[in-house]
Design a protein around this motif. Structure first.
Motif: not given
Length: 166
Positions: A148-166
């Motif tokens: 389980r990955i909350a949408p906000a957490l997923r967006a945060s991880v992707l942002k920290l990874a320098g990847e586009p959300p989605g």
């Protein structure tokens, strides 16, 4: 020169990284991982039941330790044996890094003043250190596995990874 800290791991990061085919990230990032006996037992029991889990004996970078004071945490009924033992092990090594995903175990780790990360933190660090090209396919696969990955957490991880959300 940085001092190498003890890295103590619960079952779920080992399980999910194995199922992702990325278990090698642990020794790449941390060299040596220690698990309590209860975690080794949980992995062996999972294997006995036919689940996709790593064989403890096949991981030369994994050390299994007996936990002396785990009985003190038996009062914590909302944690499984592996979580109780990894917290007990960490309580004796306050400078260690814990790898655990369970929310309740993380709350106890916070109360004990322990430092922790989890499967997502390992993936993010692997990306930052150049061991992973992209985090998003790993997140997709984890979610398909039931992580389980909350949408906000997923967006945060992707942002920290320098990847586009989605």
């Amino acid at each position: 020169m940085s001092i190498m800290r003890d890295v103590l791991c619960n079952t779920s990061p080992l399980l999910y990284l194995h199922q992702l085919g990325r278990l090698e990230l642990l020794p790449d990032l941390y060299q040596r991982i220690t698990i309590p006996k209860a975690v080794a037992h949980e992995l062996r029991e999972g294997m006995r039941l036919g689940h996709a889990v790593p064989r403890v004996e096949d991981l030369p970078w994994l050390a299994v330790e007996e936990v002396e004071h785990a009985s003190l945490l038996r009062l914590v009924a909302d944690l499984d044996a592996g979580e109780r033992e990894v917290l007990a092990l960490a309580a004796g090594r306050p400078a260690s890094l814990l790898l655990l995903d369970d929310g309740q175990a993380r709350r106890y780790a916070t109360m004990l003043g322990l430092t922790f990360t989890g499967t997502l933190g390992v993936l993010l660090r692997a990306k930052q250190r150049g061991f992973l090209d992209r985090v998003s396919p790993c997140l997709d696969r984890l979610q398909a596995l039931g992580f389980r990955i909350a949408p906000a957490l997923r967006a945060s991880v992707l942002k920290l990874a320098g990847e586009p959300p989605g």
